[in-house]
Motif scaffolding. Structure first.
Motif: not given
Length: 269
Positions: A51-67, A208-213, A247-249
């Motif tokens: 799971i990727m996205g700019p800072s504040g995109s919700g990626k960690s929130t998504l992982m925490h809610c899915a888990a 495995v579901v991984m959050v990373t920047h 894609r991130m750019k």
């Protein structure tokens, strides 16, 4: 494949985890922050998803809610066919213990326990012995056979994270969630841990579901899902570091253009 409220899954293709129309709001009123804004996404079984996205995109929130570490404001989270919102605190705790594994940026090992004891800790807390053959094979997959009697302080950072990976898989969970698992490691150790996660998925058919920047980290996954402003905006199969970086750019350019447009609209001068 993106989950919707009308989607049903045959048992053999049931995602390891998924969220449906997920909304997460922190705070209320004018100060409320909409961290997730109607996200529907599945995490296929036997796959490594980043799971990727700019800072504040919700990626960690998504992982925490899915888990099941956090609750949704609206929508639903599933592990397999279990709706996490239907569980009381006790059953949710049992689900996280028995069906979900976690790897965090901070290794979270118990300093007084040996490597072997740390790996077996979830099983011991659950009051079971687990599958001895599985644990034995897992020790070889993570390359810790000669470190079993060592304590965390006697290991490098990369070795400690390998212990954390083995611990996460020890109980044969349906899905392992990894939150920036290489954030405290140098590039060499981080690469080893990422390669380990990929090998473990392939050799054990785990998920495995991984959050990373980090685009280099994301390139180890089978697929990358991209979030922006709390929404799912893209998915990329067979990612490479260069494709992910491009894609991130594009997100940064798009966000910058949107911000400029808003400023001009609000202040014509």
């Amino acid at each position: 494949m993106t989950a919707t409220t009308a989607t049903t899954f045959p048992t053999e293709t049931l995602p390891a985890a998924r969220v449906v129309d997920a909304v997460k709001v922190y705070g209320s009123g004018d100060t409320g922050v909409r961290a997730l804004d109607g996200v529907s996404v599945d995490f296929p079984a036997g796959r490594f998803t980043a799971i990727m996205g700019p800072s504040g995109s919700g990626k960690s929130t998504l992982m925490h809610c899915a888990a099941g570490l956090d609750t949704l404001t609206e929508g639903a989270s599933y592990v397999g066919d279990t709706d996490l919102g239907s569980l009381d605190d006790r059953r949710l705790t049992l689900l996280r213990r028995d069906r979900v594994g976690f790897v965090f940026q901070a290794f979270n090992l118990v300093p007084t326990l040996t490597v072997e004891e740390n790996i077996r800790l979830p099983l011991d807390l659950a009051g079971g012995k687990g599958d001895p053959e599985w644990i034995d094979a897992l020790i070889d997959v993570v390359g810790l056979r000669d470190r079993l009697r060592h304590r965390p302080a006697e290991l490098s950072g990369g070795q400690q994270q390998r212990v954390a990976v083995a611990r996460a898989f020890a109980g044969r969970p349906d899905v392992v969630f990894a939150d920036e698992p290489t954030g405290n490691l140098d590039s060499r150790s981080g690469g080893e841990v990422l390669g380990l996660l990929g090998r473990t998925v392939r050799r054990t058919a785990r998920t495995v579901v991984m959050v990373t920047h980090d685009p280099v980290a994301a390139a180890h996954a089978d697929e990358v899902v991209f979030l922006a402003d709390g929404r799912l905006v893209d998915r990329m199969e067979s990612p490479t570091a260069d494709r992910v970086l491009d894609r991130m750019k594009a997100f940064e350019v798009s966000s910058g253009t949107a911000a400029t447009s808003r400023t001009r609209t609000e202040d014509p001068a």
